[in-house]
Design a protein around this motif. Sequence first.
Motif, PDB file in Angstrom:
ATOM      1  N   PRO A  59       0.827  -1.220   0.000  1.00 55.07           N
ATOM      2  CA  PRO A  59       0.000   0.000   0.000  1.00 55.07           C
ATOM      3  C   PRO A  59       0.855   1.260   0.000  1.00 55.07           C
ATOM      4  O   PRO A  59       1.846   1.350   0.721  1.00 55.07           O
ATOM      5  N   ARG A  60       0.452   2.238  -0.817  1.00 53.93           N
ATOM      6  CA  ARG A  60       1.177   3.492  -0.889  1.00 53.93           C
ATOM      7  C   ARG A  60       0.238   4.594  -1.338  1.00 53.93           C
ATOM      8  O   ARG A  60      -0.685   4.360  -2.120  1.00 53.93           O
ATOM      9  N   VAL A  61       0.460   5.806  -0.850  1.00 54.43           N
ATOM     10  CA  VAL A  61      -0.347   6.959  -1.224  1.00 54.43           C
ATOM     11  C   VAL A  61       0.177   7.503  -2.553  1.00 54.43           C
ATOM     12  O   VAL A  61       1.358   7.835  -2.674  1.00 54.43           O
ATOM     13  N   THR A  62      -0.696   7.579  -3.550  1.00 54.37           N
ATOM     14  CA  THR A  62      -0.290   8.006  -4.885  1.00 54.37           C
ATOM     15  C   THR A  62      -0.920   9.333  -5.301  1.00 54.37           C
ATOM     16  O   THR A  62      -0.601   9.844  -6.367  1.00 54.37           O
ATOM     17  N   GLN A  63      -1.817   9.863  -4.485  1.00 53.86           N
ATOM     18  CA  GLN A  63      -2.436  11.139  -4.823  1.00 53.86           C
ATOM     19  C   GLN A  63      -2.868  11.847  -3.542  1.00 53.86           C
ATOM     20  O   GLN A  63      -3.396  11.216  -2.624  1.00 53.86           O
ATOM     21  N   LEU A  64      -2.628  13.149  -3.506  1.00 57.82           N
ATOM     22  CA  LEU A  64      -3.082  13.992  -2.405  1.00 57.82           C
ATOM     23  C   LEU A  64      -4.029  15.032  -2.976  1.00 57.82           C
ATOM     24  O   LEU A  64      -3.705  15.713  -3.949  1.00 57.82           O
ATOM     25  N   ARG A  65      -5.227  15.132  -2.386  1.00 54.62           N
ATOM     26  CA  ARG A  65      -6.231  16.089  -2.864  1.00 54.62           C
ATOM     27  C   ARG A  65      -6.471  17.161  -1.805  1.00 54.62           C
ATOM     28  O   ARG A  65      -6.747  16.844  -0.648  1.00 54.62           O
ATOM     29  N   LEU A  66      -6.365  18.403  -2.224  1.00 54.27           N
ATOM     30  CA  LEU A  66      -6.593  19.544  -1.348  1.00 54.27           C
ATOM     31  C   LEU A  66      -7.733  20.344  -1.959  1.00 54.27           C
ATOM     32  O   LEU A  66      -7.523  21.343  -2.647  1.00 54.27           O
ATOM     33  N   THR A 142      -5.525   9.173  -2.305  1.00 52.41           N
ATOM     34  CA  THR A 142      -5.748   7.873  -2.934  1.00 52.41           C
ATOM     35  C   THR A 142      -4.603   6.956  -2.544  1.00 52.41           C
ATOM     36  O   THR A 142      -3.435   7.359  -2.595  1.00 52.41           O
ATOM     37  N   ALA A 143      -4.935   5.731  -2.156  1.00 51.13           N
ATOM     38  CA  ALA A 143      -3.935   4.724  -1.810  1.00 51.13           C
ATOM     39  C   ALA A 143      -4.055   3.550  -2.773  1.00 51.13           C
ATOM     40  O   ALA A 143      -5.132   2.964  -2.919  1.00 51.13           O
ATOM     41  N   ASP A 144      -2.967   3.224  -3.447  1.00 47.65           N
ATOM     42  CA  ASP A 144      -2.931   2.066  -4.337  1.00 47.65           C
ATOM     43  C   ASP A 144      -2.379   0.865  -3.595  1.00 47.65           C
ATOM     44  O   ASP A 144      -1.602   0.996  -2.659  1.00 47.65           O
ATOM     45  N   PRO A 149      -6.918   1.204  -6.623  1.00 48.50           N
ATOM     46  CA  PRO A 149      -6.999   2.540  -6.026  1.00 48.50           C
ATOM     47  C   PRO A 149      -8.162   2.661  -5.044  1.00 48.50           C
ATOM     48  O   PRO A 149      -9.299   2.341  -5.378  1.00 48.50           O
ATOM     49  N   VAL A 150      -7.874   3.096  -3.835  1.00 52.21           N
ATOM     50  CA  VAL A 150      -8.890   3.339  -2.806  1.00 52.21           C
ATOM     51  C   VAL A 150      -8.820   4.827  -2.465  1.00 52.21           C
ATOM     52  O   VAL A 150      -7.733   5.366  -2.235  1.00 52.21           O
ATOM     53  N   HIS A 151      -9.972   5.487  -2.447  1.00 54.94           N
ATOM     54  CA  HIS A 151     -10.022   6.937  -2.265  1.00 54.94           C
ATOM     55  C   HIS A 151     -10.627   7.290  -0.905  1.00 54.94           C
ATOM     56  O   HIS A 151     -11.631   6.690  -0.493  1.00 54.94           O
ATOM     57  N   LEU A 152     -10.024   8.254  -0.237  1.00 55.53           N
ATOM     58  CA  LEU A 152     -10.522   8.761   1.042  1.00 55.53           C
ATOM     59  C   LEU A 152     -10.661  10.269   0.943  1.00 55.53           C
ATOM     60  O   LEU A 152      -9.723  10.958   0.538  1.00 55.53           O
ATOM     61  N   ASP A 153     -11.841  10.793   1.295  1.00 54.33           N
ATOM     62  CA  ASP A 153     -12.073  12.238   1.309  1.00 54.33           C
ATOM     63  C   ASP A 153     -12.715  12.608   2.641  1.00 54.33           C
ATOM     64  O   ASP A 153     -13.623  11.917   3.116  1.00 54.33           O
ATOM     65  N   VAL A 154     -12.232  13.692   3.236  1.00 49.47           N
ATOM     66  CA  VAL A 154     -12.656  14.093   4.570  1.00 49.47           C
ATOM     67  C   VAL A 154     -13.028  15.569   4.567  1.00 49.47           C
ATOM     68  O   VAL A 154     -12.286  16.399   4.031  1.00 49.47           O
ATOM     69  N   GLN A 236      -5.976  -1.198   3.568  1.00 59.03           N
ATOM     70  CA  GLN A 236      -5.028  -0.665   2.594  1.00 59.03           C
ATOM     71  C   GLN A 236      -4.803   0.825   2.812  1.00 59.03           C
ATOM     72  O   GLN A 236      -3.660   1.299   2.772  1.00 59.03           O
ATOM     73  N   MET A 237      -5.870   1.565   3.062  1.00 58.03           N
ATOM     74  CA  MET A 237      -5.741   2.999   3.274  1.00 58.03           C
ATOM     75  C   MET A 237      -4.945   3.294   4.541  1.00 58.03           C
ATOM     76  O   MET A 237      -4.039   4.143   4.548  1.00 58.03           O
ATOM     77  N   VAL A 238      -5.258   2.598   5.626  1.00 55.50           N
ATOM     78  CA  VAL A 238      -4.588   2.863   6.898  1.00 55.50           C
ATOM     79  C   VAL A 238      -3.105   2.507   6.821  1.00 55.50           C
ATOM     80  O   VAL A 238      -2.238   3.262   7.274  1.00 55.50           O
ATOM     81  N   VAL A 239      -2.785   1.355   6.219  1.00 51.33           N
ATOM     82  CA  VAL A 239      -1.383   0.944   6.103  1.00 51.33           C
ATOM     83  C   VAL A 239      -0.611   1.916   5.221  1.00 51.33           C
ATOM     84  O   VAL A 239       0.543   2.262   5.503  1.00 51.33           O
ATOM     85  N   ALA A 240      -1.254   2.401   4.148  1.00 51.74           N
ATOM     86  CA  ALA A 240      -0.586   3.359   3.268  1.00 51.74           C
ATOM     87  C   ALA A 240      -0.298   4.675   3.990  1.00 51.74           C
ATOM     88  O   ALA A 240       0.726   5.320   3.733  1.00 51.74           O
ATOM     89  N   LEU A 241      -1.189   5.081   4.871  1.00 54.18           N
ATOM     90  CA  LEU A 241      -1.039   6.357   5.553  1.00 54.18           C
ATOM     91  C   LEU A 241      -0.092   6.298   6.749  1.00 54.18           C
ATOM     92  O   LEU A 241       0.507   7.312   7.124  1.00 54.18           O
ATOM     93  N   ARG A 242       0.050   5.130   7.358  1.00 51.98           N
ATOM     94  CA  ARG A 242       0.911   5.023   8.527  1.00 51.98           C
ATOM     95  C   ARG A 242       2.385   5.072   8.122  1.00 51.98           C
ATOM     96  O   ARG A 242       2.754   5.106   6.971  1.00 51.98           O
ATOM     97  N   SER A 243       3.274   5.042   9.078  1.00 59.78           N
ATOM     98  CA  SER A 243       4.719   5.065   8.863  1.00 59.78           C
ATOM     99  C   SER A 243       5.152   6.292   8.064  1.00 59.78           C
ATOM    100  O   SER A 243       5.893   6.196   7.083  1.00 59.78           O
ATOM    101  N   VAL A 244       4.679   7.458   8.480  1.00 59.81           N
ATOM    102  CA  VAL A 244       5.081   8.718   7.857  1.00 59.81           C
ATOM    103  C   VAL A 244       6.002   9.455   8.822  1.00 59.81           C
ATOM    104  O   VAL A 244       5.692   9.603  10.010  1.00 59.81           O
ATOM    105  N   PHE A 245       7.139   9.921   8.314  1.00 60.43           N
ATOM    106  CA  PHE A 245       8.079  10.689   9.120  1.00 60.43           C
ATOM    107  C   PHE A 245       8.219  12.074   8.504  1.00 60.43           C
ATOM    108  O   PHE A 245       8.787  12.237   7.415  1.00 60.43           O
ATOM    109  N   ALA A 246       7.654  13.070   9.164  1.00 63.78           N
ATOM    110  CA  ALA A 246       7.750  14.455   8.706  1.00 63.78           C
ATOM    111  C   ALA A 246       8.952  15.103   9.368  1.00 63.78           C
ATOM    112  O   ALA A 246       9.052  15.124  10.597  1.00 63.78           O
TER     113      ALA A 246
END
Length: 441
Positions: A59-66, A142-144, A149-154, A236-246
């Motif tokens: 799983p990986r994030v391939t798109q960011l929507r703002l 979007t997380a592939d 592709p799985v899409h999350l909008d908040v 898939q979405m949660v695993v793609a979003l986790r493990s982020v180091f800013a």
Amino acid sequence: MAASTSPASSPSPESPGLPRSAASPASSGPPGASPAPASSGSPGSAVSPASVVALPGRPRVTQLRLAAFAGHRRAVLRLGPLTLLAGPSGSGKTSALRAYDALARLGGGAELGAVFPDPGACVPERARPDAQRRRGFRIGCTADGAEGPVHLDVAVQAEPELRIVGERLSADGVVLLETALRDPGRRAVQAAWHTAGSAPVTRAPLPDDRLGTPLLPLRVAGKTDGQRRVLAAAEQMVVALRSVFACDPRPDRMREPVPTGSGRLLGGCDNLADVLWRTRAECGRRHAQFVAAVRTGCAGPVADVLAEPDVGGVVRALIDRGDGTRTGLARLGYGELRYLALALVLFTGPGVLEVDPAGEVPAALQTLTVLADGFDRGLDVDQRAELLRLAARMCDRGHIRFVGAVADASWAAGAVGAAGGAEAAGGDGGPGGVTVVHLEP
């Protein structure tokens, strides 16, 4: 802000904040959230060939929507394994990274107030309140992965009180989870998730201060094919979003000795000496590669980079010059310290960086994502080129994904090498390629 790599994914909202229907029932999606996203549009700039193919199912994030966030309106940012967000000051690079980090923390189950301590700063400046004097913002991704592709909008209401008012999880045109704020007087949203059993959906309240997607495993039984599809997409979405180091290294905080602690690197790299104290002893091969990288980016001879105990139970970082001379970090320049810190980030992993991986998922199925604000800040031409080559090499191996903010990316092609490996239109960027997203004020 506008991103030149792709078009908007949703129609223009009535206002930059939450639409007036945010508290009313919705027939096709959550109030305030964007419709299912369109394709990401034209690709970014691929500037090096692929050498190693990353695991396609990871799983990986391939798109960011703002859709409406800070200075961004209807922005769609496509992300490859190695992405540079390029633009002048004020173009929204930092706010884009902040939105990504916020989604990652929400995906890990963090409370809304902890993720957005100043929610008003996330509301578009010209957003007008609705009849109930509410304003807010909308983000998504979007997380592939194995589920496609799985899409999350908040949609988040920032004023008069902070709460999630709409969330949508979808895949293949099917809405798997949607939530909506029905009663503003209750601290809950009404959720409906795909069942595909005797009843097409299941409805239940969820809290309005947390993302619903990571809560689904606690609420969905997984007895029907529809429920299992919901769980697989949510995972898939949660695993793609986790493990982020800013990270954004702060040289002014790296020069002083630090107490020994967890040995996990903080986002400002303040405790770099403590981390070196740990990593030098744990993996000699990786440390030797790190020293070689430091040798390229720091002035003078570099035989080793180490930490040693000092008076008062602290450790301080040093560069061994190989002739009996050891140089403390306090003597290094601003750019040298940022270079050293970023190189250490690229050579380490979730066990060393202060990240929140999904503990229930094998490490081989997760990918660390590094968000580097001001990636080129204070670096000279050789330093930034060497760091980009190092990032490309690590992304090639599938160890990390990297998103860095730079003022200008015209140097990237020459740094990594432009021979071969043209990026496929609409693709993920391909290992070894640099996806450049140009932002404009």
